[in-house]
Write an enzyme that holds these catalytic residues in place. Structure first.
Site, PDB file in Angstrom:
ATOM      1  N   ASP A  63       0.851  -1.201  -0.011  1.00  0.00           N
ATOM      2  CA  ASP A  63      -0.177  -0.172  -0.008  1.00  0.00           C
ATOM      3  C   ASP A  63       1.034   1.230  -0.047  1.00  0.00           C
ATOM      4  O   ASP A  63       2.205   1.016   0.026  1.00  0.00           O
ATOM      5  CB  ASP A  63      -0.837   0.264   1.297  1.00  0.00           C
ATOM      6  CG  ASP A  63      -1.929   1.237   1.560  1.00  0.00           C
ATOM      7  OD1 ASP A  63      -2.339   1.500   0.515  1.00  0.00           O
ATOM      8  OD2 ASP A  63      -1.619   1.857   2.353  1.00  0.00           O
ATOM      9  N   ASP A  65      -0.272   5.042   0.921  1.00  0.00           N
ATOM     10  CA  ASP A  65      -0.638   6.131   1.948  1.00  0.00           C
ATOM     11  C   ASP A  65      -0.499   5.242   3.371  1.00  0.00           C
ATOM     12  O   ASP A  65      -1.189   4.307   3.631  1.00  0.00           O
ATOM     13  CB  ASP A  65      -2.096   6.424   1.682  1.00  0.00           C
ATOM     14  CG  ASP A  65      -2.046   7.875   0.940  1.00  0.00           C
ATOM     15  OD1 ASP A  65      -1.589   8.755   1.308  1.00  0.00           O
ATOM     16  OD2 ASP A  65      -3.000   7.680  -0.055  1.00  0.00           O
ATOM     17  N   ASP A 225      -1.443  -0.661   6.331  1.00  0.00           N
ATOM     18  CA  ASP A 225      -1.862  -0.116   7.430  1.00  0.00           C
ATOM     19  C   ASP A 225      -2.973   0.218   7.763  1.00  0.00           C
ATOM     20  O   ASP A 225      -3.478   0.697   8.954  1.00  0.00           O
ATOM     21  CB  ASP A 225      -1.040   1.512   7.384  1.00  0.00           C
ATOM     22  CG  ASP A 225      -1.992   2.348   6.546  1.00  0.00           C
ATOM     23  OD1 ASP A 225      -2.199   3.420   7.135  1.00  0.00           O
ATOM     24  OD2 ASP A 225      -2.143   2.018   5.576  1.00  0.00           O
TER      25      ASP A 225
END
Length: 287
Positions: A63, A65, A225
């Protein structure tokens, strides 16, 4: 247009260098929210499952961001200022709790309906486009890599591991962040959630990443996250290593994370990578 939202005060420039959870007594600064955006919690209680079963490791999907970089403070600031400008929530600034629960990790098309159910869809999309443009103006000065990222990228390159970035961020944002982090030549593939049939938390973006690299889910894992991203990776059949960038550890665990780490320098991660290498050696010897 939206002049107040586009004024990035020097006071905020100072504050964004401080932790996102820092106390603020001014509405122009990041407000305190220890419940949601607290200092990194200890991951000592996280599950200790192993990544070794996926050996030999073929690929890692990232990922962007909150995983490669801690971008949420910039996104939160942009949303807070621009939503207040259009009178959202009666003109009261959104809180960090609201941002974490209703905005973080979601893709923009979905947010159009979540934030503006009574708006014309094109008007809502225009707002989201303006917000992303604001993010891109702020990111060059404020975006920083997550600790240990350079070391991890070198390990991946040295071991010939395939890699792709898989994100719900708009393509201009994703390309900018990758460039600012100096990873333009690192990733072989960039998959955008909005360009798939379904974005995260559906598995489509990660499945597209696997297909694009030509690798198996049985020999690939994911760095994420957010709970949305974790669910997408798990649904695509891969173990997920979750970073405690902004989200509480218990939520990451409940979403299905295999292991939870503080950052890319976490000893727990490197122990897992060493185990994968050791388990891969017999497989290579027989080929």
């Amino acid at each position: 247009m939206l002049m107040r939202a586009l004024q990035f005060s020097s006071h905020f420039i100072t504050k964004i260098h401080q932790p996102f959870y820092a106390t603020s007594s001014s509405s122009s600064c990041i407000p305190t929210s220890p419940k949601t955006f607290s200092p990194r919690m200890s991951s000592s209680s996280s599950r200790h499952s192993s990544l070794a079963p996926i050996a030999p490791l073929e690929a890692i999907l990232f990922d962007i961001d909150g995983t490669l970089c801690d971008s949420d403070p910039i996104h939160y600031y942009a949303f807070r200022e621009m939503l207040q400008e259009v009178g959202f929530n009666g003109g009261e600034p959104i809180t960090e709790e609201f941002y974490a629960k209703n905005i973080s990790g979601m893709h923009n098309e979905e947010l159009c309906y979540v934030l503006f159910p009574d708006w014309d869809i094109e008007k809502a999309r225009k707002f989201m486009d303006d917000k992303e443009a604001m993010f891109r103006r702020l990111a060059p000065e404020k975006l920083k890599p997550v600790n240990g990222l350079d070391q991890l990228c070198k390990w991946i390159t040295d071991h010939g591991i395939r890699r792709a970035a898989v994100t719900n961020a708009p393509r201009p944002n994703a390309e900018l962040m990758i460039s600012l982090l100096g990873l333009g030549d690192f990733f072989e593939l960039l998959v955008i959630g909005a360009e798939c049939e379904r974005a995260k938390p559906f598995p489509d973006p990660y499945l597209k990443g696997l297909e694009g690299l030509g690798v198996s889910s049985e020999h690939t894992f994911v760095f994420e996250d957010s709970t949305s991203g974790i669910k997408a990776g798990v649904a695509a059949g891969m173990p997920v290593v979750a970073l405690i960038t902004r989200n509480p550890e218990n939520l990451l665990s409940e979403a299905g994370a295999t292991i939870i780490i503080d950052d890319f320098a976490d000893k727990k991660l490197w122990t897992q990578l060493q185990d994968i290498v050791k388990k891969s050696e017999p497989a290579k010897a027989t080929t």
